[in-house]
Structures are given as structure tokens and as C-alpha cells.
Design an enzyme around this catalytic site. Structure first.
Site, short mmCIF file in Angstrom:
data_model
loop_
_atom_site.label_atom_id
_atom_site.label_comp_id
_atom_site.label_asym_id
_atom_site.label_seq_id
_atom_site.Cartn_x
_atom_site.Cartn_y
_atom_site.Cartn_z
N ASP A 90 -20.79 82.25 27.02
CA ASP A 90 -21.76 83.26 27.45
C ASP A 90 -21.06 84.57 27.79
O ASP A 90 -21.35 85.21 28.80
CB ASP A 90 -22.57 82.75 28.65
CG ASP A 90 -23.87 83.54 28.86
OD1 ASP A 90 -24.30 84.27 27.94
OD2 ASP A 90 -24.45 83.43 29.95
N GLU B 85 -29.57 82.04 42.15
CA GLU B 85 -29.70 83.28 42.92
C GLU B 85 -28.35 83.56 43.56
O GLU B 85 -27.68 82.63 44.03
CB GLU B 85 -30.77 83.13 44.00
CG GLU B 85 -32.18 83.01 43.42
CD GLU B 85 -33.25 83.17 44.49
OE1 GLU B 85 -34.13 84.03 44.32
OE2 GLU B 85 -33.17 82.42 45.48
N GLY C 285 -30.45 84.90 38.32
CA GLY C 285 -30.37 84.59 36.90
C GLY C 285 -31.35 83.48 36.59
O GLY C 285 -32.15 83.09 37.44
#
EC number: 2.7.11.1
Length: 353
Positions: A156, A52, A48
Site C-alpha cells: 500500500d 482511527e 482510515g
């Protein structure tokens, strides 16, 4: 520049002020580092913006786990993610943080999580049945109601951050890297969430938002799933994103929202916003998706995708909506079939009935 009208969450507004400072003061948090040698990386699962991710083995017990190696980022942000994960540990459908270690090579922190079969919702959710959509959204709402009740906004919510083990019908809400503690009256960064899931409050630069941001993102997921349109609001940038929303929810309604909170719109919108009427949800129904759409699905969607964050359903209200009656009924049935019957507790059954 006029002052925007303040806003406060309708639920769980004061949970952090009722807790000791250590609960939410992540900057003072002291990380308890575990032993890095206990974990062996097996294969890379993905990467991302900030990390990782690897599948790994905990060699002390031979169990699979997931290791998230953080890219160099402010210590404060790392502490925030760890503190939030610690606070939420054991919560319904929240990914479990097992340990925090330092990568010996890069000296960067690595977070060790429970292993979840790595199908993110994104790969699955355009193929689900009506019942499955209701089932997984209900499971996701359990996670959201839990974190909100603990004074935390995820910020998110999107399919990529929802892990599903479809074989075991298990869901986990992951990636708490943007999550934040809610304090009423605080201004927050609007540069959170992924574009297609950003609430109107972020797009008009209203900083005093709250948990209801997550409910908009959930609404975007619901719309995308029942209408089989991925993503549902497909903006090309953050400005266009609001235009896409206005084309569905209407421009008059947008201006009512802006007026209510005294929000001034960025002049860049002048040329691109146009004038749009509010669209009925029915117009998104066609032969390919009609099996996923019901009156209660559209009613539920309508209570999530509201400009005014204060009007949106809370996670708890959402769980009580008729859309989830089939799920609640089934989960109630499963609970009662697993528990002893009242008769078994009362000894012999009377024959006078």
C-alpha cells in the site's frame, strides 16, 4: 481458463523459508498486550478504512505518541499487522511500534507508535525541489529495501502512507495493515493497494506477485512528483485504471506481458482498452515541471513503470541509479565528516608529502 505462468521474486525470494516458522506464521502469534492506562488521547489525527488515529501522551514518560485504534476486523489481519511491525521494528525509516493495548471501551486493539510530525507526503510532495524529491525517495527506498529483505511486501505504498517531518528531514513508512509475508509460488489477494498505485499485475488479476508491486507504486509516486500530476494514472475504477496505464505504456506492450504469463484479460476490457502506442516520457514535460525533470529522472522512471513485474528495478537497484548520485554523494560526505579523519587515528601527520 489456462493456468498462468508462475513467477518468483528476483531478490529476497527465500528469506522467509530460511527463518523459523514463528517469524512468518502470524496466525499462531500470541499478542503481548500492554497497559492501556499508560496512554492519554490528545486529539484525532485522522481515520482510515480500518482505523482511527490519535495523537496521545504516554503518561509514564510524558512523551508524545500516535495511537491507531483498529476497527473490528478479522483477528488474523490484526495479528498479521502486529507481527510484521514487530519483525520490522528498528528498521530504517520504518514506523516504530511501541506497544499494543486493548481499548477499554470497545475492547478493540490499539497500536501505539512513535510520534512523527503529522505531515503526510501528500500535502508536501507537490511543492518539493528536485533535490528534495530525490532525497525523500531515497529515504523511502531504504525502508522498502529493508522490509523486502525481511521477506515483507508493503502492498500500500502511496503518499498518504509516507510521513515526513520536513523540518528534520525525517521520513517514515507507515500503515502496515495490508502488508504480507512473501512466499514464492503463493497466490495473493489482488484487492490491495490504492487504485492509482495498483500495479498492472493486480489489475489483470495475476496473483503470484511479489515485492516488485511496491516498486510500481513507487514509480507512480515518482511520476506524480516530477511531472506535478497528481495522481499520474487517474483511473475512475480498476478497469479504467489499466486503460490509463495502457495509454502511456502502450497496448502492444500490455499484450506481450499478458502472453508471457498466460494471463487472460477480463472480457470487460474488450470495449474500453482500445489501441494505444507507447508514449515517450518527454511528452509529459512542460514549463511548470521541467525544473524537476532530468534525463536520469526519466531513465529511472522508465525502470520502475514496467508492465512486467520481473523487469522492474528492485529497491536496491533503484538506490544505485544515477538519479540518486547527488544524495549518495552528500550522505557519504556527511558520514565522513562525522567520523574521525584517518590522520587523527594515525598520530602525527608525516611532513614528507
Amino acid at each position: 481458463m489456462t493456468m498462468a505462468v508462475p513467477s518468483r521474486a528476483r531478490v529476497y525470494a527465500d528469506v522467509n523459508s530460511q527463518r523459523p516458522r514463528e517469524y512468518w506464521d502470524y496466525e499462531s502469534y500470541v499478542v503481548d498486550w500492554g497497559n492501556q492506562e499508560d496512554y492519554q488521547l490528545v486529539r484525532k489525527l485522522g481515520r482510515g478504512k480500518y482505523s482511527e488515529v490519535f495523537e496521545a501522551i504516554n503518561i509514564t514518560n510524558n512523551e508524545k505518541c500516535v495511537v491507531k485504534i483498529l476497527k473490528p476486523v478479522k483477528k488474523k489481519k490484526i495479528k498479521r499487522e502486529i507481527k510484521i511491525l514487530e519483525n520490522l521494528r528498528g528498521g530504517t525509516n520504518i514506523i516504530t511500534l511501541q506497544a499494543v493495548v486493548k481499548d477499554p471501551v470497545s475492547r478493540t486493539p490499539a497500536l501505539i507508535f512513535e510520534h512523527v510530525n503529522n505531515t503526510d507526503f501528500k500535502q508536501l510532495y507537490q511543492t518539493l525541489s528536485d533535490y528534495d524529491i530525490r532525497y525523500y525517495l531515497y529515504e523511502l527506498l531504504k525502508a522498502l529495501d529493508y522490509c523486502h529483505s525481511m521477506g515483507i511486501m508493503h502492498r500500500d505504498v502511496k503518499p498518504h502512507n509516507v510521513m515526513i517531518d520536513h523540518d528534520h528531514r525525517k521520513l517514515r513508512l507507515i500503515d502496515w495493515g495490508l502488508a504480507e509475508f512473501y512466499h514464492p509460488g503463493q497466490d495473493y489477494n489482488v484487492r490491495v493497494a490504492s487504485r492509482y498505485f495498483k500495479g498492472p499485475e493486480l489489475l489483470v488479476d495475476y496473483q503470484m506477485y511479489d515485492y516488485s508491486l511496491d516498486m510500481w507504486s513507487l514509480g507512480c509516486m515518482l511520476a506524480s512528483m516530477i511531472f506535478r500530476k497528481e495522481p499520474f494514472f487517474h483511473g475512475h475504477d480498476n478497469y479504467d485504471q489499466l486503460v490509463r496505464i495502457a495509454k502511456v505504456l502502450g497496448t502492444e506492450e500490455l499484450f506481450e506481458y499478458l502472453d508471457k504469463y498466460h494471463i487472460e484479460l477480463d472480457p470487460r476490457f474488450n470495449d474500453i482498452l482500445g489501441r494505444h502506442s507507447r508514449k515517450r516520457w518527454e511528452r509529459f514535460v512542460h514549463s511548470e515541471n521541467q525544473h524537476l525533470v532530468s534525463p536520469e529522472a526519466l531513465d529511472f522512471l522508465d525502470r520502475l513503470l514496467r508492465y512486467d513485474h520481473y523487469e522492474r528495478y528492485t529497491a536496491r537497484e533503484a538506490m544505485d541509479h544515477p538519479y540518486f548520485y547527488p544524495i549518495v554523494k552528500e550522505q557519504g560526505r556527511m558520514v565522513s565528516s562525522n567520523s574521525p579523519t584517518p590522520n587523527a587515528l594515525q598520530g602525527p601527520i608525516s611532513t614528507t608529502e
